[in-house]
Design a protein around this motif. Sequence first.
Motif, PDB file in Angstrom:
ATOM      1  N   ALA A  16      65.496  39.320 -19.437  1.00 33.58           N
ATOM      2  CA  ALA A  16      64.326  39.985 -19.389  1.00 33.58           C
ATOM      3  C   ALA A  16      63.955  40.330 -17.930  1.00 33.58           C
ATOM      4  N   HIS A  17      64.776  39.949 -17.018  1.00 30.59           N
ATOM      5  CA  HIS A  17      64.528  40.307 -15.526  1.00 30.59           C
ATOM      6  C   HIS A  17      65.645  40.687 -14.788  1.00 30.59           C
ATOM      7  N   TYR A  18      65.422  41.665 -13.874  1.00 32.41           N
ATOM      8  CA  TYR A  18      66.532  42.150 -13.306  1.00 32.41           C
ATOM      9  C   TYR A  18      66.136  42.340 -11.603  1.00 32.41           C
ATOM     10  N   PHE A  19      66.880  42.183 -10.729  1.00 30.08           N
ATOM     11  CA  PHE A  19      66.762  42.631  -9.155  1.00 30.08           C
ATOM     12  C   PHE A  19      67.281  43.778  -8.818  1.00 30.08           C
ATOM     13  N   PHE A  20      66.932  44.916  -7.773  1.00 25.67           N
ATOM     14  CA  PHE A  20      67.357  45.676  -7.424  1.00 25.67           C
ATOM     15  C   PHE A  20      67.411  45.632  -5.909  1.00 25.67           C
ATOM     16  N   PRO A  21      68.235  46.415  -5.193  1.00 26.61           N
ATOM     17  CA  PRO A  21      68.337  46.543  -3.889  1.00 26.61           C
ATOM     18  C   PRO A  21      67.065  46.992  -3.153  1.00 26.61           C
ATOM     19  N   GLN A  22      66.428  46.636  -2.158  1.00 23.67           N
ATOM     20  CA  GLN A  22      65.253  47.307  -1.404  1.00 23.67           C
ATOM     21  C   GLN A  22      65.559  48.639  -1.070  1.00 23.67           C
ATOM     22  N   GLN A  43      62.413  43.972  -5.662  1.00 20.02           N
ATOM     23  CA  GLN A  43      63.591  44.259  -4.887  1.00 20.02           C
ATOM     24  C   GLN A  43      63.945  43.245  -3.857  1.00 20.02           C
ATOM     25  N   ILE A  44      65.129  43.030  -3.576  1.00 16.98           N
ATOM     26  CA  ILE A  44      65.804  42.269  -2.664  1.00 16.98           C
ATOM     27  C   ILE A  44      66.553  42.735  -1.522  1.00 16.98           C
ATOM     28  N   PRO A  45      66.791  42.198  -0.611  1.00 12.92           N
ATOM     29  CA  PRO A  45      67.693  42.766   0.551  1.00 12.92           C
ATOM     30  C   PRO A  45      68.826  43.208   0.043  1.00 12.92           C
ATOM     31  N   LEU A  46      69.515  44.309   0.444  1.00 16.76           N
ATOM     32  CA  LEU A  46      70.804  44.777  -0.018  1.00 16.76           C
ATOM     33  C   LEU A  46      71.778  43.590  -0.049  1.00 16.76           C
ATOM     34  N   PHE A  49      71.620  41.446  -2.743  1.00 16.67           N
ATOM     35  CA  PHE A  49      71.855  42.163  -3.861  1.00 16.67           C
ATOM     36  C   PHE A  49      73.576  42.247  -4.112  1.00 16.67           C
ATOM     37  N   LYS A  50      74.067  42.589  -2.990  1.00 12.64           N
ATOM     38  CA  LYS A  50      75.567  42.625  -2.902  1.00 12.64           C
ATOM     39  C   LYS A  50      76.433  41.634  -3.569  1.00 12.64           C
ATOM     40  N   PHE A  88      69.842  48.452 -14.058  1.00 15.09           N
ATOM     41  CA  PHE A  88      70.621  47.256 -13.164  1.00 15.09           C
ATOM     42  C   PHE A  88      72.277  47.270 -13.195  1.00 15.09           C
ATOM     43  N   VAL A  89      72.556  47.772 -14.368  1.00 15.14           N
ATOM     44  CA  VAL A  89      74.025  47.768 -14.518  1.00 15.14           C
ATOM     45  C   VAL A  89      74.334  48.917 -13.446  1.00 15.14           C
TER      46      VAL A  89
END
Length: 161
Positions: A16-22, A43-46, A49-50, A88-89
């Motif tokens: 139900a939750h996903y993170f994305f790059p800042q 959002q989280i730092p790139l 995320f990588k 997200f995908v």
Amino acid sequence: MERPELVRAVVAYEPAHYFFPQGEAPADIPRGELHVRALDAPQIPLEEFKKLTRMPILIVFGDNIATEVSTVYNSEVWRAAALRGRQFVEAINRHGGDARIVFLPELGLRGNTHIPFADRNNLAVADQLSAWLHEKGLDAKDAPHQGPRKVARALTIPLNK
């Protein structure tokens, strides 16, 4: 995220939750009067995320995922989660990762609840997972898991005097 070198793959059933790059917030999705956390896109730092691009990711959704905004909380949660999952995908793959989202009805598997391994077609669901693991070289059929390693521990209480 703390130890990605220990993770070989991620398989998530109806997350139900996903993170994305800042700086790369996904497009907003249609919202109704209910606010569910699945609508959020933290959002989280790139560089963090990588870490998720270093392993294959499979996201699986079962049956009866709403496609229209709803006033029914659970319907709204899974509708939003599925839409955010697609985003997200796309974000993972855009950054060189290997992510896929699967909807079981599109594979011919119908009637699944939020817990597809408890459903009557659970073997077919497991077969789908096995095929994906095999495709990614993660099924280890040639080297099956031997169970947890035995840990030798020194006794701290003497048994004999």
